[in-house]
Design an enzyme around this catalytic site. Structure first.
Site, PDB file in Angstrom:
ATOM      1  N   GLY A  77      25.355  -8.135 -11.486  1.00 57.24           N
ATOM      2  CA  GLY A  77      25.097  -7.412 -10.240  1.00 57.24           C
ATOM      3  C   GLY A  77      23.848  -7.886  -9.517  1.00 57.24           C
ATOM      4  O   GLY A  77      23.075  -7.089  -8.999  1.00 57.24           O
ATOM      5  N   LEU A  78      23.674  -9.216  -9.502  1.00 54.88           N
ATOM      6  CA  LEU A  78      22.632  -9.832  -8.677  1.00 54.88           C
ATOM      7  C   LEU A  78      21.222  -9.327  -8.967  1.00 54.88           C
ATOM      8  O   LEU A  78      20.457  -9.058  -8.050  1.00 54.88           O
ATOM      9  CB  LEU A  78      22.945  -9.633  -7.181  1.00 54.88           C
ATOM     10  CG  LEU A  78      24.042 -10.530  -6.621  1.00 54.88           C
ATOM     11  CD1 LEU A  78      24.384 -10.107  -5.189  1.00 54.88           C
ATOM     12  CD2 LEU A  78      23.615 -11.991  -6.626  1.00 54.88           C
ATOM     13  N   CYS A  97      30.167 -12.198  -4.450  1.00 56.56           N
ATOM     14  CA  CYS A  97      29.784 -11.556  -5.711  1.00 56.56           C
ATOM     15  C   CYS A  97      30.677 -10.346  -5.958  1.00 56.56           C
ATOM     16  O   CYS A  97      30.709  -9.424  -5.151  1.00 56.56           O
ATOM     17  CB  CYS A  97      28.327 -11.117  -5.705  1.00 56.56           C
ATOM     18  SG  CYS A  97      27.889 -10.296  -7.264  1.00 56.56           S
ATOM     19  N   ILE A 122      35.143 -21.890  -7.058  1.00 55.60           N
ATOM     20  CA  ILE A 122      35.350 -20.475  -6.832  1.00 55.60           C
ATOM     21  C   ILE A 122      34.245 -19.647  -7.511  1.00 55.60           C
ATOM     22  O   ILE A 122      33.704 -20.064  -8.539  1.00 55.60           O
ATOM     23  CB  ILE A 122      36.722 -20.011  -7.408  1.00 55.60           C
ATOM     24  CG1 ILE A 122      36.842 -20.347  -8.896  1.00 55.60           C
ATOM     25  CG2 ILE A 122      37.844 -20.606  -6.627  1.00 55.60           C
ATOM     26  CD1 ILE A 122      38.104 -19.820  -9.568  1.00 55.60           C
ATOM     27  N   ASN A 123      33.934 -18.498  -6.912  1.00 56.57           N
ATOM     28  CA  ASN A 123      33.151 -17.507  -7.618  1.00 56.57           C
ATOM     29  C   ASN A 123      34.058 -16.944  -8.721  1.00 56.57           C
ATOM     30  O   ASN A 123      35.186 -17.393  -8.906  1.00 56.57           O
ATOM     31  CB  ASN A 123      32.672 -16.417  -6.653  1.00 56.57           C
ATOM     32  CG  ASN A 123      31.407 -15.725  -7.166  1.00 56.57           C
ATOM     33  OD1 ASN A 123      31.282 -15.430  -8.355  1.00 56.57           O
ATOM     34  ND2 ASN A 123      30.474 -15.457  -6.271  1.00 56.57           N
ATOM     35  N   GLY A 183      34.929 -22.958 -14.461  1.00 51.61           N
ATOM     36  CA  GLY A 183      35.412 -23.368 -15.774  1.00 51.61           C
ATOM     37  C   GLY A 183      35.178 -24.808 -16.163  1.00 51.61           C
ATOM     38  O   GLY A 183      35.702 -25.259 -17.185  1.00 51.61           O
ATOM     39  N   GLY A 235      28.736 -23.390 -14.735  1.00 54.67           N
ATOM     40  CA  GLY A 235      28.083 -22.125 -15.056  1.00 54.67           C
ATOM     41  C   GLY A 235      28.220 -21.758 -16.514  1.00 54.67           C
ATOM     42  O   GLY A 235      27.429 -22.163 -17.364  1.00 54.67           O
TER      43      GLY A 235
END
Lengths: 256, 303
Positions: free
Chosen positions: B72-73, B129, B190-191, B243, B264
Site C-alpha cells: 500500500g505504497l 497500484c 504490467i503492475n 515475472g 521485481g
C-alpha cells in the site's frame, strides 16, 4: 549493512522435538559477520519466497551457524527434508540483533516456544552473567535447556501444563527473578502475549528490555517493505520493518 | 560482447535491466552485493506527496510460483526522496526513474513539479497500484481517468514521462492508447494482478488487506501477452515487466515488444537476479549472433 548470499553445506541435522529441527550450516564469512539475534533468509526448493529463520548459535572458529526452526507450513516442511551434505541457499546475516552489554553486566533471556533458539546465542555472550527463562507447552516440546547450561547460563524451565519444570508461564518466573535481583537488560523472544507480559514487568522493575519480533517477509533486507510492524517513532505511530529495523527492537518502541 | 545499450523515450540505459518500483527500495540494500552501476536503471519506490504508512501486516503471501503483496505504497514522501535518496542515487551511474503515486491528480502534478529541478532522469507515473483506496489503480482502469492524469502531469514536467499500467482492465491497449494520446513518452507494464489467498484453518485471508497484487513467475505469460498487444497498439516505447526471473525471460519480453525490462519479485528469491540477467542476456546475444540487444525489441514473428 553487510550480508552474503550463497549455497552452503548443511553439515549436521537433528530432530530436537516434534516438528523442531536443528541445522548446522558451514558458512565461514556469514558466521564471521553474524551477531546474536540476527536472522538468515533461506530459499527452499519449490517455493518462491525465502523463509526467515533466527540464528540460534554462531561458531566463528568453526565457521558455522546453527538454526533451530519449527515446521509451520509447507515451506518449513520442505526445508526440514534437506539432508546433511546437501547445500542450502542462505542470505545473511540480516537485521539487527540484541544489544551485547560489556563484560560483567547481567542479563535475563526470556524465550517462549520457538522463540527460545535465538536467546541461546545471546546467552552465550553473557555466560554465567545471564539467566535464561524458557517456556514450552509441555515436556515433549522442551528444547535447548542443556545448551544454555553448556554456555554457562542457568536455565529456569517453565511448561504450560507443568509436565516439566515450573508449572506456569515464563512471566511468573521472570517476576520472581526480578524480585530477587534486577539485571542490566532483559532480552525476549516469543509469542506476542508473552512479550507484552515481559515488557510490562521490565517497566515495573525499571529494567531496559529488548524484544525480537517476527512477521511474514519478502526481500529480508528492507527493500520491499512487506514485513511491517507497529512502532513509535518521534512520538508518532510508524510502521517499521522487522527485517531491517528489527527483528530486535527496544521494548518501548514497539506496539504489540 | 553485445551492445547492451537501449534507449527509452530519449533516455539511454547502459543495459535493459531495471529493478521495478517497490521491489528494490532505493538500491541501498543491495550495494554490499554488487555496484548498482551494473544495472541499466532503477525504478524507485513509489512516492506520494506527504508519505504514508501503507496497510497493516501481513502484507505478503506465498503463491504457486509467486507472491501477493499489499504494502500500500508505504513511503516517506517526495521531499524525503529528493533530499535523502536522490543524492545517493545520483552518484551510482545508472538511470534514476522516480515513481510518482499520488492520491489525486493535483498530488501527482505537485510531485512532478518538485521533481522538475532535480537530477531525476525520468518519471514513471503509477496509475496502477492495486493496494490503495484512493488514486492508484482507479486512475489506470478507465481511459478517461488515465488520459486526464497523464495530460496533467505532462503539463507539469519536461522530463521523459512513462506511465505504468494496470493489467486489471478489460483492454490494456485502450488505456495505453489513451495515455499515449495524452502525451506519455513511454508505458511500463504490467503492475501486479489483483489476487487473494485464504488460510483455510482460520477462514481468514492471509493478507490483512484481504486482497493484494500477484507477481513473480506466475504472471509472466500474462505480462508477455500484454506487452506484445500494447507494443503493437502504440508508437511509444514499452518497458516490460511481470515475472521476469531469468535472462531468457528478459529476452522473451523484449521479443514481445519491450525496449527495456523491469524485475521485481525475482529479486526477493535471488538478490543477484538483476545482474545475472544482464550477464545472461549478453551471453545469449553472443551465442546467437545478436550484435545489438535493442534489435530484439518486437522481433517475435507471430503466426
Amino acid at each position: 549493512m553487510s550480508y552474503v548470499q550463497g549455497e552452503y553445506p548443511l553439515i549436521a541435522k537433528k530432530n530436537l522435538a516434534k516438528n523442531i529441527y536443528d541445522f548446522t550450516i558451514r558458512a565461514h564469512h556469514l558466521a564471521a559477520l553474524a551477531e546474536p539475534g540476527q536472522f538468515v533468509h533461506l530459499r527452499v526448493p519449490g517455493f518462491f519466497l525465502r523463509r526467515p529463520i533466527s540464528i540460534c548459535e554462531i561458531d566463528r572458529e568453526a565457521g558455522t551457524i546453527r538454526l533451530v526452526f519449527e515446521i509451520r507450513g509447507e515451506g518449513t516442511e520442505a526445508l526440514s527434508r534437506i539432508n546433511p551434505g546437501e547445500l542450502v541457499d542462505v542470505m545473511g546475516p540480516l537485521g539487527k540483533g540484541f544489544t551485547l552489554l560489556p563484560e560483567g553486566k547481567k542479563a535475563i533471556m526470556v524465550g517462549g516456544g520457538i522463540g527460545v533458539p535465538p536467546m541461546l546465542g545471546v546467552a552465550s555472550h553473557y555466560g554465567e552473567n545471564a539467566k535464561a527463562i524458557v517456556g514450552f507447552r509441555n515436556a515433549a516440546a522442551v528444547i535447548l535447556t542443556d545448551d544454555f547450561k553448556r554456555v554457562g547460563t542457568s536455565c529456569i524451565l517453565c511448561t504450560d501444563d507443568g509436565s516439566a519444570g515450573m508449572h506456569g508461564f515464563v512471566t511468573e518466573a521472570l517476576k520472581q527473578e526480578l524480585e530477587r535481583e534486577q539485571p542490566d537488560l532483559i532480552c525476549a523472544c516469543g509469542p506476542a502475549p508473552m512479550l507484552k507480559g515481559v515488557i510490562a514487568l521490565a517497566d515495573q522493575y525499571g529494567v531496559p528490555c529488548e524484544v525480537s519480533l517476527e512477521e511474514r517477509m519478502g526481500c529480508g533486507v528492507g527493500a520491499c517493505l512487506v514485513c511491517a510492524c507497529r512502532t513509535v517513532k518521534d512520538g508518532k505511530e510508524y510502521l517499521a520493518h522487522v527485517c531491517k529495523d528489527g527483528p530486535v527492537f527496544d521494548a518501548h518502541d514497539v506496539i504489540l | 560482447m553485445a551492445d547492451l545499450q537501449v534507449k527509452v523515450a530519449g533516455v539511454t540505459f547502459k543495459n535493459p535491466v531495471i529493478p521495478a518500483s517497490g521491489a528494490y527500495g532505493f538500491g541501498r540494500e543491495y550495494e554490499c552485493l554488487y555496484p548498482l552501476s551494473e544495472l541499466g536503471g532503477i525504478s524507485c519506490k513509489g512516492t506520494t506527496l506527504n508519505g504514508q504508512n501503507g496497510n497493516p501486516a501481513p502484507r505478503v503471501a506465498e503463491t504457486p510460483a509467486g507472491m501477493l503483496n499489499s504494502v500500500g505504497l508505504q513511503n516517506a514522501g517526495i521531499d524525503h526522496f529528493i533530499e535523502a535518496e536522490l543524492p545517493y542515487l545520483e552518484k551510482q551511474d545508472l538511470v534514476v526513474i522516480a515513481n510518482v503515486a499520488g492520491h489525486t491528480i493535483e498530488d501527482c502534478v505537485e510531485i512532478a513539479r518538485r521533481l522538475e529541478p532535480t537530477s531525476t532522469d525520468m518519471i514513471e507515473l503509477n496509475i496502477s497500484c492495486p493496494n490503495v483506496k484512493q488514486g492508484g489503480a482507479a486512475f489506470g482502469t478507465s481511459c478517461q481517468a488515465a488520459e486526464e492524469i497523464t495530460a496533467a502531469v505532462r503539463r507539469a514536467t519536461t522530463k521523459p514521462l512513462m506511465v505504468k499500467l494496470s493489467p486489471n482492465v478489460t483492454s490494456i491497449t485502450d488505456i495505453a492508447k489513451a495515455v499515449e494520446a495524452a502525451g506519455a513518452d513511454a508505458v511500463s507494464l504490467i503492475n501486479t494482478l489483483l489476487g487473494m489467498r485464504i488460510d483455510i484453518n482460520t477462514r481468514r485471508p492471509i493478507l490483512k488487506n484481504n486482497v493484494g497484487g500477484l507477481s513473480g513467475p506466475a504472471v509472466f505469460p500474462v505480462a508477455v501477452r500484454m506487452v506484445w498487444q500494447v507494443a503493437n497498439a502504440v508508437n511509444i516505447p514499452v518497458v516490460g515487466m511481470g515475472g521476469i526471473a531469468t535472462a531468457k525471460d528478459a529476452i522473451e519480453m523484449m521479443m514481445a515488444g519491450a525496449s527495456a525490462i523491469q524485475m521485481g519479485a525475482a529479486i526477493f528469491a535471488d538478490p543477484y537476479a538483476p545482474v545475472k540477467v544482464v550477464r545472461g542476456m549478453n551471453e545469449w546475444c553472443d551465442a546467437h549472433g545478436v550484435a545489438r540487444i535493442a534489435d530484439l525489441t518486437g522481433s517475435v514473428q507471430p503466426w
